[in-house]
Write an enzyme that holds these catalytic residues in place. Structure first.
Site, short mmCIF file in Angstrom:
data_model
loop_
_atom_site.label_atom_id
_atom_site.label_comp_id
_atom_site.label_asym_id
_atom_site.label_seq_id
_atom_site.Cartn_x
_atom_site.Cartn_y
_atom_site.Cartn_z
N SER A 9 -3.63 -4.85 -8.18
CA SER A 9 -2.63 -3.77 -7.30
C SER A 9 -1.46 -4.21 -7.62
CB SER A 9 -2.23 -4.64 -5.67
OG SER A 9 -1.19 -4.89 -5.43
N HIS A 34 -4.26 0.01 -7.56
CA HIS A 34 -3.77 0.08 -6.07
C HIS A 34 -1.88 0.13 -6.16
CE1 HIS A 34 -4.49 -0.47 -1.79
NE2 HIS A 34 -3.51 -1.32 -1.78
N ASP A 36 0.90 -0.69 -3.61
CA ASP A 36 1.35 -0.81 -2.40
C ASP A 36 3.09 -0.34 -1.80
OD1 ASP A 36 -0.87 -1.90 -1.25
OD2 ASP A 36 -0.09 -3.23 -2.96
N MET A 38 5.60 -0.54 1.35
CA MET A 38 5.64 -1.46 2.49
C MET A 38 7.24 -0.90 2.71
SD MET A 38 5.00 -4.63 1.04
CE MET A 38 3.14 -5.10 0.31
N HIS A 67 -1.42 2.72 -0.94
CA HIS A 67 -1.91 2.12 -0.22
C HIS A 67 -0.22 2.19 1.18
CE1 HIS A 67 -2.43 -2.17 2.36
NE2 HIS A 67 -2.40 -0.69 2.99
N MET A 69 1.92 1.46 4.02
CA MET A 69 2.37 0.00 5.23
C MET A 69 4.00 0.32 5.20
SD MET A 69 0.79 -2.88 2.73
CE MET A 69 0.81 -2.09 1.57
N MET A 138 -8.27 -4.81 5.98
CA MET A 138 -7.11 -6.10 5.48
C MET A 138 -7.56 -7.57 5.36
SD MET A 138 -5.00 -4.09 3.38
CE MET A 138 -4.18 -5.89 3.51
N ASP A 176 -8.69 -5.48 0.93
CA ASP A 176 -7.76 -5.45 -0.09
C ASP A 176 -6.64 -7.56 1.10
OD1 ASP A 176 -4.92 -5.20 -1.06
OD2 ASP A 176 -4.67 -3.76 0.64
C1 DX5 Z 1 -1.28 -7.19 0.84
C2 DX5 Z 1 -1.48 -5.99 0.16
C3 DX5 Z 1 -2.33 -6.24 -1.38
C4 DX5 Z 1 -1.63 -7.10 -2.32
C5 DX5 Z 1 -3.17 -7.81 -2.86
O1 DX5 Z 1 -0.10 -6.08 1.64
O2 DX5 Z 1 -1.62 -4.21 0.24
O3 DX5 Z 1 -2.48 -5.09 -1.89
O4 DX5 Z 1 -1.00 -6.38 -2.93
O5 DX5 Z 1 -2.22 -9.14 -3.73
P1 DX5 Z 1 -3.37 -10.09 -3.88
O6 DX5 Z 1 -4.60 -9.88 -4.24
O7 DX5 Z 1 -2.14 -10.63 -4.19
O8 DX5 Z 1 -3.27 -11.09 -2.11
ZN ZN Z 2 -2.78 -2.15 -0.20
#
Ligand code: DX5
Ligand code: ZN
Length: 221
Positions: A9, A34, A36, A38, A67, A69, A138, A176
């Site tokens: 990630s 990956h 993320d 947000m 991903h 969010m 998740m 994840d």
């Molecule tokens: C959380 C993300 C994850 C996050 C995982 O909202 O979707 O992808 O980056 O990070 P670690 O591996 O540090 O939990």
């Molecule tokens: Zn993620």
């Protein structure tokens, strides 16, 4: 157990040395990036947006697993396809018309994923499991890297595996959040196909070796 995919990630990368960290993944045994996204509404945090993904896409030599969010992700499906997304995952909790969203992601040429928050039961996917390419369980509450893995995820992997088999579906199971050497093997033994790992990889002294280590545990499962 078949091939396993490690997806580091980028949220946990050093944003001031992003190209270096992208090259590390390019040269590692990780298969996906990956990414993320947000929005500060669906989750209480804002990560990064289109200009940063464009920069990542320019250097990344492996598929981008994006991903989202964010609320109302339909607004940006074509944008993420144009940015080079290979897999686009939306949250079940953020989609009123999930079937329509899944079809739109596929029509834009990407693989379609659905993510479930820790409190959302696997059973909500019963009517759509055959339409999706990936289910992201998740294993932390989305919004932040570096959180502790929620143990109930193991039960959800078993339930999801069984749902997929019952329907003769082909969706990959992605985990994840909070993935480490303490849970990677058991997750893959239960049926996980893709392990996302952020802080465990980028927070280690030797991220390339850490990817090797998780992959070793994953395929040994
Ligand atoms: C959380 C993300 C994850 C996050 C995982 O909202 O979707 O992808 O980056 O990070 P670690 O591996 O540090 O939990
Ligand atoms: Zn993620």
């Amino acid at each position: 157990m078949g091939s396993k995919i490690i997806a580091p990630s980028i949220l946990a990368a050093d944003f001031a040395n992003l190209q270096r960290d992208i090259e590390m993944v390019n040269n590692s045994k990780a298969e996906w990036f990956h990414i993320d996204v947000m929005d500060g509404v669906f989750v209480p945090n804002i990560s990064f947006g289109m200009p940063v993904i464009k920069a990542i896409s320019k250097h990344a030599k492996k598929p981008l697993d994006i991903h989202l969010m964010i609320v109302d992700p339909d607004r940006y499906i074509q944008t993420f396809a144009d940015l080079g997304g290979a897999v686009l995952t939306v949250h079940y909790e953020a989609c009123t018309h999930l079937h329509r969203t899944i079809q739109a992601i596929k029509a834009a040429g990407m693989k379609a994923g659905v993510a479930l928050n820790p409190h959302t039961p696997v059973s909500v996917l019963e009517s759509i499991i055959s339409d999706v390419d990936l289910v992201c369980l998740m294993s932390v509450n989305p919004g932040f890297g570096g959180q502790q893995f929620i143990q109930n995820t193991f039960a959800k992997v078993n339930q999801l595996k069984s749902l997929i088999q019952t329907h003769g579906a082909t969706a990959l199971i992605e985990i994840d959040g909070g993935v480490t050497d303490e849970n990677a093997e058991m997750l893959c033994a239960a049926g996980a196909d893709v392990l996302v790992a952020g802080s465990y990889v980028f927070g280690s002294d030797n991220p390339t070796a850490t990817i090797d280590k998780i992959l070793g545990l994953a395929v040994g499962a």
